[in-house]
Design a protein around this motif. Structure first.
Motif, short mmCIF file in Angstrom:
data_model
loop_
_atom_site.label_atom_id
_atom_site.label_comp_id
_atom_site.label_asym_id
_atom_site.label_seq_id
_atom_site.Cartn_x
_atom_site.Cartn_y
_atom_site.Cartn_z
N TRP A 62 -29.54 -62.30 102.09
CA TRP A 62 -29.29 -60.95 101.58
C TRP A 62 -30.39 -60.50 100.64
N LEU A 63 -30.86 -61.40 99.79
CA LEU A 63 -31.95 -61.06 98.87
C LEU A 63 -33.22 -60.72 99.64
N SER A 66 -32.73 -57.26 101.51
CA SER A 66 -32.73 -56.12 100.60
C SER A 66 -34.04 -55.96 99.83
N ARG A 68 -34.96 -57.77 97.40
CA ARG A 68 -34.80 -58.16 96.00
C ARG A 68 -35.47 -59.48 95.69
N LEU A 69 -35.57 -60.36 96.69
CA LEU A 69 -36.15 -61.68 96.44
C LEU A 69 -37.60 -61.57 95.99
N PRO A 194 -27.26 -63.58 92.68
CA PRO A 194 -28.49 -64.34 92.94
C PRO A 194 -28.52 -65.69 92.24
#
Length: 305
Positions: A62-63, A66, A68-69, A194
């Motif tokens: 998911w990170l 999206s 975000r990672l 996270p």
């Protein structure tokens, strides 16, 4: 002295509900794990490893999806915290299942979940963070009594195996207590989900070699097995610990550990509904006592430190 955090009443209630939701979701994990073992034949360490790897892997995916990672820039200290949380998760899971194998589910559950809130409250008292009030001490005593009634009389066996099993259960309780206390301090600005996902991915990788060496990790990739694995990794692992870490920003750690007793209560209710397992009068009395302890804890803290 511990820094006091002031949250709006609505935020404090949300955090309280988050911790309680985590306990309920954890209660579905036992049934899911039992169904997975029955269907695939893998051992308990394999289930624990899959649980952490799938749960952590879903959050990492998911990170990545999206974006975000790529924006996360954890410091060296944060990386060490994540690895520590992962190692504690692997310890908590593996020691609990080892206690189950050496003794029984009832004795392992009684010692692990009964000792966790006691260890948290004792550690906080020794560290000078917070002295437990009478309500919390009464809630702990009520919860332990209820848990003893709910899980039933522990099976007896080889004294050496029982002693080793109790040692494993106490190690498991220590791991969960440490996760509770360490998780109460945010890891930079990563956020609860996270933090849970990255640490559990690390914990799963740590536990995987042990699971491979000690048992069979092969599973058939059919729809029902994959569904069980995805649910086990998502609901009672990634989402549950994400909620738990969210709640720990304001809910006292001792109270949060007590509310984790919603796990065996949920598991008992699901067992009665899905597996037609009858609780009996003692089990019903234990469920009432655990529910009373949770309510006592939830209503006893008007201020959330």
């Amino acid at each position: 002295m511990e820094h006091t955090r002031t949250l709006a009443p609505s935020s404090a209630r949300t955090d309280l509900l988050s911790v309680m939701g985590a306990g309920v979701l954890w209660g579905t994990g036992g049934l899911t794990g039992a169904l997975l073992i029955d269907r695939t034949g893998i051992d308990v360490l394999g289930v624990a490893s899959f649980r952490l790897l799938v749960g952590g892997g879903l959050v990492v995916a998911w990170l990545l999806a999206s974006g975000r990672l790529h924006r996360l820039r954890p410091s060296g200290r944060s990386v060490r915290r994540l690895l520590t949380l992962g190692a504690l998760a692997a310890l908590y899971q593996s020691c609990y299942f080892a206690a189950v194998q050496l003794t029984s589910v009832s004795l392992a559950t009684l010692v692990t979940l009964g000792a966790s809130p006691v260890l948290v409250v004792a550690a906080e008292s020794v560290a000078g963070r917070r002295r437990p009030d009478r309500r919390i001490l009464l809630a702990i005593a009520t919860a332990i009594a209820g848990l003893a009634l709910l899980v039933g009389a522990p099976a007896t066996g080889d004294p050496a195996a029982v002693l080793a099993g109790m040692a494993c259960a106490l190690a498991s309780a220590s791991g969960f207590a440490a996760i509770t206390m360490l998780g109460a301090r945010p890891v930079d600005d990563l956020g609860p989900l996270p933090t849970a996902g990255l640490s559990f991915a690390a914990g799963g990788l740590l536990l995987l070699p042990v699971a491979v060496l000690t048992g069979d990790m092969a599973v058939a990739p059919d729809a029902s097995t994959l569904g069980l694995l995805l649910y086990l990794g998502l609901a009672p692992t990634a989402l549950a610990y994400g909620l738990y870490f969210t709640g720990l920003r304001s809910v006292a750690t001792g109270s949060a550990a007590l509310m984790s007793l919603l796990e065996p209560l949920t598991a008992a209710v699901l067992g009665a509904i899905v597996l037609d397992e009858r609780l009996g009068l003692a089990g019903l009395a234990g469920a009432v006592l655990i529910g009373s302890a949770v309510v006592m804890t939830a209503t006893g803290r008007r201020r959330f430190p």
